[in-house]
Design a protein around this motif. Structure first.
Motif, PDB file in Angstrom:
ATOM      1  N   GLU A 142       6.729   8.551 -43.529  1.00 25.42           N
ATOM      2  CA  GLU A 142       6.479   7.112 -43.646  1.00 25.42           C
ATOM      3  C   GLU A 142       5.514   6.818 -44.789  1.00 25.42           C
ATOM      4  O   GLU A 142       5.735   5.911 -45.587  1.00 25.42           O
TER       5      GLU A 142
ATOM      6  N   THR B   3       6.496   4.692 -48.106  1.00 18.89           N
ATOM      7  CA  THR B   3       5.757   3.447 -48.355  1.00 18.89           C
ATOM      8  C   THR B   3       5.121   3.466 -49.735  1.00 18.89           C
ATOM      9  O   THR B   3       5.180   2.477 -50.476  1.00 18.89           O
TER      10      THR B   3
ATOM     11  N   SER C 185       5.610  -3.983 -41.243  1.00 21.26           N
ATOM     12  CA  SER C 185       6.290  -3.052 -42.133  1.00 21.26           C
ATOM     13  C   SER C 185       7.626  -2.634 -41.538  1.00 21.26           C
ATOM     14  O   SER C 185       7.815  -2.709 -40.327  1.00 21.26           O
TER      15      SER C 185
ATOM     16  N   GLU D 184       6.192   0.795 -52.632  1.00 21.65           N
ATOM     17  CA  GLU D 184       5.243  -0.165 -53.199  1.00 21.65           C
ATOM     18  C   GLU D 184       5.157  -0.032 -54.720  1.00 21.65           C
ATOM     19  O   GLU D 184       5.121  -1.030 -55.435  1.00 21.65           O
TER      20      GLU D 184
END
Length: 195
Positions: free
Chosen positions: A146, A150, A90, A154
């Motif tokens: 984070e 994320t 990532s 997504e």
């Protein structure tokens, strides 16, 4: 007081909204001049935001501007953070991960070319020109952890795939408020380049 409650009183980059949906916007940004620093957070005790104070000194946020004129440069928003990918993992977003982070301040619109901006005293700060860009953007309030970034990234990728857009690079994070803004009032954007 306004900055504690998220009120923006600084210039923000101009853009044209190409498409707006319930889930995201597609924006076209014109060329710009940026001051940036690329660093390894482990050199700053794992602080992924360590570049902020170095860039802020360049423009004169904390007193005398650290540039050769010395010229105070108006603060603009958002502060852009890019994290390099490491192999197939990532993007680097938090403390403890190995990798480099690039943080950018977009300079005021009056600077059309990199050579027009005052030269930084700190050699880690680089002035560069960014070409025209097209981003898919999703905004959110709060702290850009984070996990939150994320999750937003997504969902944005799935929405873009559903709507037939092709992703053209790595995402960036735009944060519009200084660190002392109360978390609830902070404005952030996950931005993904698209064709």
């Amino acid at each position: 007081m306004g900055m504690v409650f998220g009120k923006l009183r600084v210039e923000t980059p101009k853009f044209e909204v190409v498409k707006s949906t319930a889930d995201y916007e597609i924006r076209q940004y014109p060329p710009s001049v940026v001051a940036e620093i690329t660093y390894d957070p482990t050199q700053f005790k794992g602080d992924k935001d360590a570049g902020f104070s170095i860039l802020a000194k360049y423009i004169g946020v904390f007193g005398n501007p650290q540039n050769t004129k010395p010229e105070k440069i108006a603060m603009t928003s958002s502060v852009i953070t890019k994290a390099e990918k490491i192999g197939m993992t990532s993007p680097v977003m938090t403390k403890g991960n190995v990798g480099r982070v690039t943080m950018q301040f977009t300079l005021p619109e009056k600077y059309k070319k990199a050579e027009e901006a005052p030269k930084p005293v700190d050699e880690r700060v680089v002035i560069t020109e960014e070409g025209e860009k097209k981003y898919a953007v999703v905004g959110f309030n709060g702290v850009a952890t984070e996990g939150v970034v994320t999750e937003k990234l997504e969902k944005l990728k799935k929405d873009l795939e559903r709507d037939g857009f092709k992703i053209a690079g790595e995402h960036v994070l735009g944060r519009y408020n200084p660190p002392w803004t109360l978390p609830y009032f902070r404005t952030n954007e996950v931005m993904v380049p698209v064709e």
